[in-house]
Design an enzyme around this catalytic site. Sequence first.
Site, PDB file in Angstrom:
ATOM      1  N   TYR A  41      -7.248 149.399 145.013  1.00  0.00           N
ATOM      2  CA  TYR A  41      -7.157 151.124 144.699  1.00  0.00           C
ATOM      3  C   TYR A  41      -5.766 151.909 144.848  1.00  0.00           C
ATOM      4  O   TYR A  41      -5.669 152.714 143.919  1.00  0.00           O
ATOM      5  CB  TYR A  41      -8.396 151.672 145.349  1.00  0.00           C
ATOM      6  CG  TYR A  41      -9.327 151.176 145.086  1.00  0.00           C
ATOM      7  CD1 TYR A  41      -9.828 150.252 144.931  1.00  0.00           C
ATOM      8  CD2 TYR A  41     -10.168 152.712 144.278  1.00  0.00           C
ATOM      9  CE1 TYR A  41     -11.979 150.529 144.009  1.00  0.00           C
ATOM     10  CE2 TYR A  41     -12.257 152.639 144.357  1.00  0.00           C
ATOM     11  CZ  TYR A  41     -12.226 151.742 144.062  1.00  0.00           C
ATOM     12  OH  TYR A  41     -13.158 151.676 143.553  1.00  0.00           O
ATOM     13  N   TYR A  90     -15.523 137.068 159.179  1.00  0.00           N
ATOM     14  CA  TYR A  90     -14.993 138.541 159.338  1.00  0.00           C
ATOM     15  C   TYR A  90     -13.518 138.534 158.933  1.00  0.00           C
ATOM     16  O   TYR A  90     -12.789 139.408 158.067  1.00  0.00           O
ATOM     17  CB  TYR A  90     -15.319 138.444 160.521  1.00  0.00           C
ATOM     18  CG  TYR A  90     -14.394 139.533 161.639  1.00  0.00           C
ATOM     19  CD1 TYR A  90     -14.990 141.408 160.497  1.00  0.00           C
ATOM     20  CD2 TYR A  90     -13.052 140.210 161.881  1.00  0.00           C
ATOM     21  CE1 TYR A  90     -14.746 142.065 161.417  1.00  0.00           C
ATOM     22  CE2 TYR A  90     -12.493 140.780 162.701  1.00  0.00           C
ATOM     23  CZ  TYR A  90     -13.383 142.292 162.364  1.00  0.00           C
ATOM     24  OH  TYR A  90     -12.579 142.396 162.787  1.00  0.00           O
ATOM     25  N   ASN A 143     -17.426 150.779 148.480  1.00  0.00           N
ATOM     26  CA  ASN A 143     -18.737 152.807 148.610  1.00  0.00           C
ATOM     27  C   ASN A 143     -16.763 153.219 149.274  1.00  0.00           C
ATOM     28  O   ASN A 143     -17.573 154.685 148.832  1.00  0.00           O
ATOM     29  CB  ASN A 143     -19.031 152.385 148.936  1.00  0.00           C
ATOM     30  CG  ASN A 143     -20.803 151.372 148.485  1.00  0.00           C
ATOM     31  OD1 ASN A 143     -20.642 151.354 147.279  1.00  0.00           O
ATOM     32  ND2 ASN A 143     -21.289 150.513 149.145  1.00  0.00           N
ATOM     33  N   ALA A 195      -9.541 149.943 158.397  1.00  0.00           N
ATOM     34  CA  ALA A 195      -8.995 149.313 160.175  1.00  0.00           C
ATOM     35  C   ALA A 195      -9.315 148.339 159.594  1.00  0.00           C
ATOM     36  O   ALA A 195     -10.442 147.373 159.588  1.00  0.00           O
ATOM     37  CB  ALA A 195     -10.117 149.860 160.890  1.00  0.00           C
ATOM     38  N   GLY A 212     -19.120 153.674 166.760  1.00  0.00           N
ATOM     39  CA  GLY A 212     -18.847 152.270 168.097  1.00  0.00           C
ATOM     40  C   GLY A 212     -17.443 152.434 168.554  1.00  0.00           C
ATOM     41  O   GLY A 212     -16.989 153.652 168.801  1.00  0.00           O
TER      42      GLY A 212
END
Length: 316
Positions: A159, A145, A99, A114, A10
């Site tokens: 995490y 979004y 994932n 990001a 991208g």
Amino acid sequence: MRVLITGGAGFIGSHLADRLLSEGHYVLVMDNLITGELENIAQHISNPRFEFIHHNVSNHIHVSGPLDWILHFASPASPIDYLELPIQTMKVNSLGTHNTLGLAKAKGSKFLLASTSEVYGDPEVHPQPESYWGSVNPIGPRGVYDESKRFAEALTMAYHHKHGLDTRIGRIFNCYGPRLRVNDGRVVSNFICQALAGRDLTAYGDGKQTRSFQYVSDLVEGFMRLMTVEFHEPVNLGNPEEFTVIELAELVTELTGSKSKVVFEPLPTDDPKRRLPDISRAKQLLKWTPTIDLRTGLERTIAWFRMQAAMTTIAD
Ligand code: UDP
């Protein structure tokens, strides 16, 4: 370092790949090419330190060998893209983030998310510091979004706290430069393409809404520095110079030498009225501040779009 960049084909991911490769690192780009383009990474195909993996990170990810970093940049990011791809957008930022975090945990990699200024929604505080929690409409068209990026940040922090993962979160404010897609729909690419083609520039609403635009190399530098500090809370990365959409249109018209006029079209639902980063944290923590002003960055971007147009004409 051996680095995995999701969304590395991208706009921003590919610039980050260029930078890491130029510094001698190994780069694996993973992209399903729904908004990314092979052209953005084609220059690296024969580089032995580069690998392209065609894969959708919303599905289980397998990567062989060690990874020092996972940079999670995969996601549609232009409003028209995430309006057209609402479910893929939510999946990549939720399942895809899960994932990639799981992969980071399994490999013992550091992880960078990001994120986006869209986590602030249509902000009521100006400029926006990282401590502002935002004003987001969860069920509006942009909610797919905004909310999934907010979820991605929450999961990244979980995490970090629960598994001790070494994480970073960068909140990207409007970014522009070479490799923005022609039909991307974002204001900078729209205005440049319209001006170069002699078409009217389409300002949405009254054009008085503001944005602050950072040139892509400034953003890449910000991310490179973010990777070097032990800091786990979000960091705004943006240019603190604020412009109205009309001012941007005038500058693009001037720099392209175009005779195009500005026409007004309806404002999209929930379009933020003002967006301006407070970059005190990045300045202090990363000793970072953008160095490319809008005029300079636009000149470079316009030159790139002109080149693209010339190449398309030759190919035709
Ligand atoms: N915009 C505009 N004309 C266009 C495209 C966008 O006036 O052709 C406006 C849009 O309504 C928004 C601003 O420009 O207020 C920035 O839009 P963009 O899609 O680049 O990104 P956003 O900051 O909204 O995520």
